[in-house]
Design an enzyme around this catalytic site. Sequence first.
Site, PDB file in Angstrom:
ATOM      1  CE  LYS A  40      -5.217   5.894 -69.107  1.00 15.05           C
ATOM      2  NZ  LYS A  40      -4.854   7.073 -68.127  1.00 15.05           N
ATOM      3  CD  GLU A  42      11.100   7.196 -75.335  1.00 13.48           C
ATOM      4  OE1 GLU A  42      11.699   5.984 -74.662  1.00 13.48           O
ATOM      5  OE2 GLU A  42      11.426   7.272 -76.400  1.00 13.48           O
TER       6      GLU A  42
HETATM    7  P1  NAP Z   1       1.691   2.670 -66.052  1.00 12.19           P
HETATM    8  O1  NAP Z   1       1.390   2.132 -64.951  1.00 12.19           O
HETATM    9  O2  NAP Z   1       2.783   1.681 -67.189  1.00 12.19           O
HETATM   10  O3  NAP Z   1       0.779   3.755 -66.823  1.00 12.19           O
HETATM   11  C1  NAP Z   1       1.249   4.451 -68.102  1.00 12.19           C
HETATM   12  C2  NAP Z   1       0.342   4.652 -68.709  1.00 12.19           C
HETATM   13  O4  NAP Z   1      -0.421   3.875 -69.452  1.00 12.19           O
HETATM   14  C3  NAP Z   1      -1.119   5.486 -67.839  1.00 12.19           C
HETATM   15  O5  NAP Z   1      -1.934   6.509 -68.711  1.00 12.19           O
HETATM   16  C4  NAP Z   1      -1.970   4.662 -68.028  1.00 12.19           C
HETATM   17  O6  NAP Z   1      -2.998   4.976 -67.101  1.00 12.19           O
HETATM   18  C5  NAP Z   1      -1.994   3.575 -69.147  1.00 12.19           C
HETATM   19  N1  NAP Z   1      -2.166   2.322 -69.131  1.00 12.19           N
HETATM   20  C6  NAP Z   1      -2.005   1.611 -68.092  1.00 12.19           C
HETATM   21  N2  NAP Z   1      -2.016   0.431 -68.582  1.00 12.19           N
HETATM   22  C7  NAP Z   1      -3.120   0.299 -70.265  1.00 12.19           C
HETATM   23  C8  NAP Z   1      -3.600  -0.438 -70.554  1.00 12.19           C
HETATM   24  N3  NAP Z   1      -3.657  -2.040 -70.744  1.00 12.19           N
HETATM   25  N4  NAP Z   1      -3.506  -0.412 -71.539  1.00 12.19           N
HETATM   26  C9  NAP Z   1      -3.123   0.549 -72.277  1.00 12.19           C
HETATM   27  N5  NAP Z   1      -3.047   1.654 -70.997  1.00 12.19           N
HETATM   28  C10 NAP Z   1      -2.667   1.637 -70.134  1.00 12.19           C
HETATM   29  O7  NAP Z   1       3.600   3.990 -65.790  1.00 12.19           O
HETATM   30  P2  NAP Z   1       2.817   5.007 -64.737  1.00 12.19           P
HETATM   31  O8  NAP Z   1       2.867   4.417 -62.927  1.00 12.19           O
HETATM   32  O9  NAP Z   1       2.353   6.411 -65.376  1.00 12.19           O
HETATM   33  O10 NAP Z   1       4.203   5.989 -65.277  1.00 12.19           O
HETATM   34  C11 NAP Z   1       5.717   4.965 -64.372  1.00 12.19           C
HETATM   35  C12 NAP Z   1       6.551   4.034 -65.364  1.00 12.19           C
HETATM   36  O11 NAP Z   1       6.871   5.201 -66.318  1.00 12.19           O
HETATM   37  C13 NAP Z   1       7.963   4.166 -64.362  1.00 12.19           C
HETATM   38  O12 NAP Z   1       7.990   1.762 -64.915  1.00 12.19           O
HETATM   39  C14 NAP Z   1       8.426   4.464 -65.633  1.00 12.19           C
HETATM   40  O13 NAP Z   1      10.396   4.158 -65.818  1.00 12.19           O
HETATM   41  C15 NAP Z   1       7.876   4.829 -66.719  1.00 12.19           C
HETATM   42  N6  NAP Z   1       8.830   5.801 -67.466  1.00 12.19           N
HETATM   43  C16 NAP Z   1       9.524   5.881 -69.213  1.00 12.19           C
HETATM   44  C17 NAP Z   1       9.942   6.929 -69.235  1.00 12.19           C
HETATM   45  C18 NAP Z   1      10.554   7.026 -70.595  1.00 12.19           C
HETATM   46  O14 NAP Z   1      10.747   7.558 -71.778  1.00 12.19           O
HETATM   47  N7  NAP Z   1      10.931   6.007 -70.503  1.00 12.19           N
HETATM   48  C19 NAP Z   1       8.761   8.229 -68.689  1.00 12.19           C
HETATM   49  C20 NAP Z   1       8.739   8.416 -68.368  1.00 12.19           C
HETATM   50  C21 NAP Z   1       8.574   7.393 -66.807  1.00 12.19           C
HETATM   51  P3  NAP Z   1      -3.662   4.843 -65.434  1.00 12.19           P
HETATM   52  O15 NAP Z   1      -3.173   6.240 -65.206  1.00 12.19           O
HETATM   53  O16 NAP Z   1      -5.058   5.037 -66.000  1.00 12.19           O
HETATM   54  O17 NAP Z   1      -3.757   2.958 -64.974  1.00 12.19           O
END
Ligand code: NAP
Length: 502
Positions: free
Chosen positions: A192, A266
């Site tokens: 996804k 993560e």
């Molecule tokens: P996000 O909003 O949490 O989304 C991540 C992924 O999850 C996207 O593909 C999103 O889809 C999907 N998603 C959203 N709601 C969902 C649900 N209810 N069920 C299943 N999947 C769902 O994060 P982001 O804005 O893309 O990225 C930023 C965040 O990622 C930050 O908090 C950052 O710290 C974290 N991050 C962590 C790491 C690590 O390795 N620890 C690495 C990179 C980033 P949509 O895009 O369609 O909403």
Amino acid sequence: MNFTGTTRERHEQAHDHISDLAFGAYIDGETRDASSGATFAPTDPAVDEPITQVARCDAAEVTDAVAAAGDAFDDGWGAMEASDRAALLREWVAELRDHLDELALLETLEVGKPLAYARADVENGLDFFEYYANVSVAQEGEHVPTGGDSHAYVRHEPYGVTGQILPWNYPILLMGWKVGAALAAGNTSVVKPPSPAPLAVTRAAQLADGILPDGVVNVVPGSGSDVGEPLIDHPDVGKVSFTGSVPVGQSIMRTAADSVTPVTLELGGKNPFIVFPDADVEEAAATAATGGMYNAGQSCDSATRILVHEDVKAEFVDAYLEELEGWEPGDPLAEGTTMGPLAYEDHRRSVDEYVEVGREEGATVLHGGEPVEGEAFDDGAYYRPTVFDDVEPDMRIAQEEVFGPVQFLITFSDYAEAIEVANDVDYGLTAGIATTNPSVAHRAAADVEAGSVWINQYFGTVPGTPFGGFKQSGFGRECAQQALEEHTRAKSVNLALDDPPY
Ligand code: NAP
Ligand code: MG
């Protein structure tokens, strides 16, 4: 690939350059539209223009993709000899490497990151695919010494179909971390991609065509609720790996609880970079600036809180502000740009709101603190590198993830205080330590609550070093042998050895 003219003209040419590519769902070796016929267009944040149309999928495509992945697993991927699987993965990587420029361009357009960094992300992601392929063929046997009357051993079996949910900040790199581990361990995959950045990931999967058997890797673009949730919920998905924010991670864990599906999470970070009084201050300043400003600070492992000892604070701040001159926003397609726009306009707004919170909480803006204005920046989601001083550990800006080019200076007076402040957040992903004293370095590495600690450098994740969080930064580890283990199930087999009948 030579784009000329104004920023807007260059980006128009780039959108045109990729306009022959089709971005549907990639299922069972075919690119297809959503059955609903719906599409969406990711935006180029440098100019606030749609890049191209992408199929907006939902549960119907998830069902098809999981079925295709299940068939591909049953039809041989799961039972294939590891070295044959690894050879196919390497062949795919070679194809991806041949398309490095194209994949990097797609990432630049959808995420806004400078082209050189997008290339580095893609190359880094490919290194991880190769690493997992190599490690998967280097497994050794596990025999349990039960004595002469039985033969006990352990099999590590793939789950079958696995799901990977990716964030937008490093699409191909994280595809390498997750899909690489899943496939090398013998699983098939349904990805996804993030809605703001589905292009490079989809293209990378399409490039597996004719190399990996159909259905081994599938990509289903669409929203978190339409695609992500049905994927986690699907009874045939054996394991899910997610990278993203804490709230979405929590919701994924809840959904996964119903079907008892194991998850790797993560999540975010609020990472400390600790400058001890015996640090090489110049070097620490350069490292801290890179740690905070690389990818416009949109990294889970960004060095967002800079903890500086009071004795070297003035010297450090001088050197660090000088370093920030090298981090001025510009067109991500232009050579030499070190910082592009933020990934999308709403995200810029959220970063700007945090900067406002910082002002209201009484911290001092030392540098930046506002969006970038000026004609060259048109409608791009640019934000100036921003630094706050006089930050107190209990302020919201010192506790919550901002995920932008904003760093926070906190002053400390002794070792114990540094460690206490470093650990006084809900997160625990990474930490940086700057010191010339090896005892302090190792002691602090043990004392900080973080999954990765980098000493006199930053961004030290390489293939073989497990990456993952403490506390609310999540659990499970990627980038190392452990990632392969987490993509398999251990099965103990114990056979009674009868006396030989003759
Ligand atoms: P996000 O909003 O949490 O989304 C991540 C992924 O999850 C996207 O593909 C999103 O889809 C999907 N998603 C959203 N709601 C969902 C649900 N209810 N069920 C299943 N999947 C769902 O994060 P982001 O804005 O893309 O990225 C930023 C965040 O990622 C930050 O908090 C950052 O710290 C974290 N991050 C962590 C790491 C690590 O390795 N620890 C690495 C990179 C980033 P949509 O895009 O369609 O909403
Ligand atoms: Mg999001």
